[in-house]
Scaffold this active site. Structure first.
Site, short mmCIF file in Angstrom:
data_model
loop_
_atom_site.label_atom_id
_atom_site.label_comp_id
_atom_site.label_asym_id
_atom_site.label_seq_id
_atom_site.Cartn_x
_atom_site.Cartn_y
_atom_site.Cartn_z
N SER A 74 -1.00 8.32 -9.32
CA SER A 74 -0.26 7.78 -10.54
C SER A 74 -1.10 7.82 -11.81
O SER A 74 -2.60 8.07 -11.48
CB SER A 74 -0.37 6.50 -10.16
OG SER A 74 0.05 5.41 -11.35
N TYR A 130 -3.85 -2.67 -7.46
CA TYR A 130 -2.64 -1.79 -7.05
C TYR A 130 -3.39 -0.45 -7.40
O TYR A 130 -3.47 0.57 -6.86
CB TYR A 130 -1.36 -1.90 -7.56
CG TYR A 130 -0.66 -0.62 -7.73
CD1 TYR A 130 0.12 -0.19 -6.74
CD2 TYR A 130 -0.49 -0.21 -9.06
CE1 TYR A 130 0.91 0.85 -6.90
CE2 TYR A 130 0.17 1.03 -9.05
CZ TYR A 130 1.04 1.54 -8.00
OH TYR A 130 1.52 2.89 -8.26
N LYS A 158 -4.74 3.52 -5.76
CA LYS A 158 -4.41 4.98 -5.88
C LYS A 158 -5.81 5.65 -6.12
O LYS A 158 -5.93 6.92 -5.62
CB LYS A 158 -3.45 5.08 -7.12
CG LYS A 158 -1.91 4.14 -7.09
CD LYS A 158 -1.49 5.06 -5.98
CE LYS A 158 -0.02 4.76 -5.62
NZ LYS A 158 0.68 4.98 -4.27
#
Ligand code: UDP
Length: 342
Positions: free
Chosen positions: A127, A152, A156
């Protein structure tokens, strides 16, 4: 027989669209998904679109024994595309351990199985969150990563590091991370799309639910940013365009066109739209009036980001093609289909 691709999270939003594109490009697909945030009917709808039913297994990839058992029964996998992960930014702040455990354990189980079962090709769903708020725009792949804004986002960044370190000591393993910007829209068939559970966090599902009358009005989070109209800017990419980037990445790995055994690419359109520009484009594309109000900023939001996609364009030979209007219309058609609106 085509090459066989394991798509984890293949009944999810991006996963399901990628399964469609893979099958239409002649690949065989096996989906593994624990259905924690998606429905088994997605498999039926993939079959309706492509005429081919992908294989499907329901289990949790964070379970090492089940994952090893899957690979011991499926010895002919040529590549893995790994989407399966928790993805709610706000929830990750409340439940950091669940996010780290789930997202990172599943990744490590898969990488371990790649090594032990001789699967050499891996595409990871990363992302643009890894860039944080960059100093210079647009962001290229050499723009430095910034500390993540949420657990979150951190999963990544850590996942990319794990893959890089794994690739370093396993030269036979070839890995590509695709750094997505903001995926939106739905398949033109309106048979698959994004199905958020509860109140949507993301802008476009909130817009389509408001247009459908499920939400009273859209709250625009802040119009005092340093942007032309004061609302934040993102690079919104059509999910079908995004899915095609995965097919190209798989082709690059399977046909040994990669330049190193860990590569990463920005997958966006190269165009930035502000929240208000998107709202106006939605009304123009659909003819539906969208009630909205300006409210305060949302914590953790960055001001502006959009991609420099030249590396992906040149190296992968891939480019986003669909217009923002076509993309927003596809999101609206999907919402209407789900709600039975004519
Ligand atoms: N946004 C908004 N109202 C909403 C949801 C999002 O104004 O109900 C804005 C948000 O502040 C951000 C943009 O829309 O500027 C995109 O938000 P989203 O959550 O879709 O993606 P991300 O923040 O992860 O880029």
């Amino acid at each position: 027989m085509g090459k066989l691709i394991l798509v984890t999270g293949g009944t999810g939003f991006i996963g399901s669209h990628t399964v469609v594109e893979l099958q239409q490009a002649g690949f065989d697909v096996v989906i593994v998904d624990n259905l924690s945030n998606s429905k088994k009917e997605v498999v039926d709808n993939i079959e309706k679109i492509t005429g081919v039913r992908p294989k499907f297994e329901c289990f949790d990839l964070a379970n090492r024994e089940l994952t090893r058992d899957f690979f011991s029964r499926n010895k002919n996998i040529d590549a893995i595309i790994h989407f399966a992960a928790f993805k709610a930014v706000g929830e990750s702040v409340q439940k950091p351990l669940e996010y780290y455990r789930n997202n990172l354990t599943a990744l490590m189980n898969l990488l371990e199985c790649m090594k032990d079962f001789n699967v050499n090709n891996f595409v990871f769903s990363s992302s643009c969150t890894v860039y944080g708020q960059p100093e210079k725009l647009p962001v290229t792949e050499s723009t430095p990563r910034r500390p993540a804004e949420s657990p979150y986002g951190n999963t990544k960044a850590i996942a990319e590091d794990i893959i890089r370190d794994f690739a370093f000591v396993n030269p036979q393993a070839k890995c590509i991370a695709l750094r997505y910007f903001n995926p939106i829209g739905a398949h033109p068939s309106s048979l698959i799309g994004e199905s958020p559970v509860g109140v949507p966090n993301n802008l476009v599902p909130y817009i389509t639910q408001t247009a459908a009358g499920i939400r009273k009005e859209l709250s625009v989070f802040g119009n005092d940013y340093n942007t032309p109209d004061g609302t934040p800017i993102r690079d919104y990419i059509n999910v079908v365009d995004l899915s095609k980037a995965h097919v190209v990445a798989i082709d690059r790995l399977i046909n040994d066109k990669n330049k190193s055994n860990y590569e990463y690419f920005n997958i966006g359109t190269g165009n930035g739209y502000s929240v208000m520009e998107l709202v106006n484009a939605f009304m123009k594309a659909t003819g539906v009036n969208l009630p909205y109000k300006i409210v305060g900023r949302r914590a953790g939001d960055i001001e502006k980001i959009w991609a420099d996609t030249s590396y992906a364009n040149n190296e992968l030979g891939w480019k986003a093609e669909k217009s923002i209007e076509e993309t927003l219309l596809s999101a609206w058609n999907w919402e209407k289909k789900c709600r039975g609106i004519k």
